[in-house]
Enzyme design. Structure first.
Site, PDB file in Angstrom:
ATOM      1  N   GLU A 153       0.831  -1.213   0.000  1.00  9.01           N
ATOM      2  CA  GLU A 153       0.000   0.000   0.000  1.00  9.01           C
ATOM      3  C   GLU A 153       0.863   1.260   0.000  1.00  9.01           C
ATOM      4  O   GLU A 153       0.793   2.088   0.919  1.00  9.01           O
ATOM      5  CB  GLU A 153      -0.942  -0.006   1.207  1.00  9.01           C
ATOM      6  N   GLU A 194      -5.588  -8.179  -1.218  1.00  6.85           N
ATOM      7  CA  GLU A 194      -6.241  -8.025   0.092  1.00  6.85           C
ATOM      8  C   GLU A 194      -7.703  -7.680  -0.130  1.00  6.85           C
ATOM      9  O   GLU A 194      -8.031  -6.803  -0.944  1.00  6.85           O
ATOM     10  CB  GLU A 194      -5.609  -6.896   0.906  1.00  6.85           C
TER      11      GLU A 194
HETATM   12  C1  BG6 Z   1      -4.387  -3.073   4.738  1.00  8.93           C
HETATM   13  C2  BG6 Z   1      -3.021  -3.477   5.188  1.00  8.93           C
HETATM   14  O1  BG6 Z   1      -4.491  -1.692   4.838  1.00  8.93           O
HETATM   15  O2  BG6 Z   1      -5.498  -3.449   5.448  1.00  8.93           O
HETATM   16  C3  BG6 Z   1      -3.004  -4.606   6.209  1.00  8.93           C
HETATM   17  O3  BG6 Z   1      -2.180  -3.787   4.123  1.00  8.93           O
HETATM   18  C4  BG6 Z   1      -4.155  -4.422   7.159  1.00  8.93           C
HETATM   19  O4  BG6 Z   1      -1.755  -4.626   6.827  1.00  8.93           O
HETATM   20  C5  BG6 Z   1      -5.445  -4.511   6.380  1.00  8.93           C
HETATM   21  O5  BG6 Z   1      -4.156  -5.311   8.229  1.00  8.93           O
HETATM   22  C6  BG6 Z   1      -6.714  -4.439   7.205  1.00  8.93           C
HETATM   23  O6  BG6 Z   1      -6.673  -3.335   8.022  1.00  8.93           O
HETATM   24  P1  BG6 Z   1      -6.883  -3.450   9.585  1.00  8.93           P
HETATM   25  O7  BG6 Z   1      -6.622  -2.126  10.106  1.00  8.93           O
HETATM   26  O8  BG6 Z   1      -8.279  -3.911   9.764  1.00  8.93           O
HETATM   27  O9  BG6 Z   1      -5.895  -4.463  10.043  1.00  8.93           O
END
Ligand code: BG6
Length: 474
Positions: A178, A371
């Site tokens: 990201e 993701e």
């Molecule tokens: C993304 C990141 O922004 O979202 C991850 O690459 C992160 O590292 C994921 O864990 C989900 O976000 P969060 O804050 O719910 O863990």
């Protein structure tokens, strides 16, 4: 009837990041990373980014889910689900504990040898992020992290070592996780001591420039060391709608997306667009570059775009709404057509189809959804089962839209790795209870629990999805 099957060879899998799951933060020679200096928080309490590791504070990454010692058990569970790939990252400080050493830490290298071997034993392709939300804290203290150009050399040295070592084990790489998050949360993304909501874009763009150069050098080097490497970039992609059809709302939405596109344009096309340069001029951002930088960026363009997609966003040009939106982590206001997760993330499966189209139309290089997922509180029933139907629903609806983008719109998509395939520490809040996994880990927000692993209902569902290559989503 709609065909949801994905093309042959589609990379179904799951994703984690080293700092959010490995734990063992100071074991076998590992140094402290910026993630190891982030305290626990919650939806309402911001994580504190301390100056080094301070006594008496709780740092969730120090133990996390102890993947470092459980990886064999965990990879076995991934294999049981039928994973074709597993996205993780290398913890930079396992390899270079301070960050500026000339020689790597052998014990750290050995850990990833073992992990990748374990994956390959089951036919699971490792997909590796080189830097995922952790920078050696030693580099923050000694050099002031990515604002300093010297970081490029340290990163290059790190890449050289891992490319050489895992040349025959890892084919898929991504440079920075990201990379555009540096403009939203510079502390988590790049170790810059700066609060969310009080971002100095001059400092962050300069740091981003150093990351662009570092990434481009890594891509070039990786291709020289192994032409079969596929090296991608990774962007957070919050597709932004205008709130109304008032043209000024569209301009507002466009200008928000334009900032995100600076990051993909440079890494995919190899140069700053005219629009980016205009934006810098308007904002008084004067990026210091070396004469060779332009050539480096041109020669180090990526093979594919990895992106995270959790939610979409909404923009309004109305001054009060605009102001209110700035306070959110992802600048945006509520969308009355969408429901939100317990953490306020607006759930928008159709937005994933739109995002895939927008990115593919713009760049025409392969995409990879690296993701996607729902952070939610899970309840264990009396019989030990976990009925996470809400998670299945979230993932099913997103996979359906992803399949439409591929089978109807013709997007070239390499794979899909839902986030946090095993419960782990949340990056934004540091919580355990914000769970994403198919696999439950018995540990709570205070760090209590025996770390035992168990299969949620979504585990069995996702296994069927993979076995049918997306054909069976019910
Ligand atoms: C993304 C990141 O922004 O979202 C991850 O690459 C992160 O590292 C994921 O864990 C989900 O976000 P969060 O804050 O719910 O863990």
């Amino acid at each position: 009837m709609m065909n949801y099957k994905m093309p042959e060879g589609f990379l179904w899998g799951g994703a984690v990041a080293a700092n959010q799951c490995e734990g063992a933060w100071n074991i076998d020679g590992k140094g402290a990373s910026t993630a190891d200096c982030m305290t626990g928080g919650s939806l309402h309490v911001k994580r504190e980014y301390t100056h080094g590791v301070e006594d008496g504070k709780y740092y969730p990454s120090h133990e996390a889910i102890d993947f470092y010692h459980h990886y064999k058990e965990d990879v076995k569970l991934f294999a049981e689900m039928g994973f074709k790939c597993f996205r993780t990252s290398i913890n930079w400080t396992r390899i270079f504990p301070i960050g500026d050493e000339l020689e790597p830490n052998e014990a750290g290298l050995k850990f990833y040898d073992d992990l990748f071997d374990e994956c390959l034993k089951y036919g699971i392709e490792p997909v590796v992020t080189i830097s995922h939300y952790e920078t050696p804290y030693g580099l923050v203290e000694k050099y002031g992290t990515w604002e300093n150009r010297k970081m490029i050399g340290f990163f290059e040295n790190y890449c050289k070592v891992i490319f050489k070592r895992y040349k025959n084990k890892v084919k898929y790489w991504k440079t920075f996780n990201e990379i555009n998050a540096i403009m939203i949360m510079p502390s988590i993304a790049a170790g810059i001591h700066m609060e969310i909501g009080k971002v100095d874009s001059k400092v962050c763009m300069q740091a981003a420039h150093h990351q662009f150069v570092a990434s481009a050098k890594a891509v070039k080097l990786g291709h020289e060391m192994n032409p079969a490497f596929k090296i991608g970039m990774m962007i957070l992609y919050p597709y932004t709608y205008p709130e109304t059809c008032n043209p000024v709302d569209s301009i507002e939405a466009m200008s928000i997306m334009d900032i995100h596109y600076i990051f993909s344009d440079v890494q995919v096309r190899g140069y700053y667009s005219r629009k980016a340069k205009k934006y810098f001029a308007m904002q008084g951002i004067n990026i210091v570059m070396e004469p060779e930088d332009e050539a480096i960026l041109r020669e180090g363009t990526v093979d594919y775009i990895g992106f995270s997609y959790y939610m979409s966003s909404v923009a309004s040009a109305e001054p009060e709404k605009k102001e209110a939106a700035k306070g959110n982590m992802i600048r945006g206001i509520a969308n009355s057509y969408l429901k939100s997760s317990e953490w306020g993330w607006q759930i928008d499966p159709v937005g994933l189809r739109i995002s895939l189209n927008a990115l593919y139309d713009r760049y025409q290089i392969p995409l990879f959804v690296v993701e996607n997922g729902l952070g939610a509180v899970d309840t264990i029933e009396a019989d030990g089962s976990i009925n996470d139907s809400y998670r299945i629903e979230y993932l099913r609806s997103h996979i359906e839209e992803m399949a439409k983008a591929v089978n109807i719109d013709g997007v070239d998509l390499m794979g899909y790795t839902p986030w946090g395939c095993i419960d782990l520490i949340s990056a934004s809040t540091g919580e355990m209870k914000k769970r994403y996994g198919f696999i439950y880990v018995n540990k709570d927000n205070e760090g209590k629990g025996d770390m035992s692993r168990s299969r949620k209902n979504s585990f069995y569902w996702y296994k069927k999805v993979i076995a049918s290559n997306g054909g069976e989503l019910k």
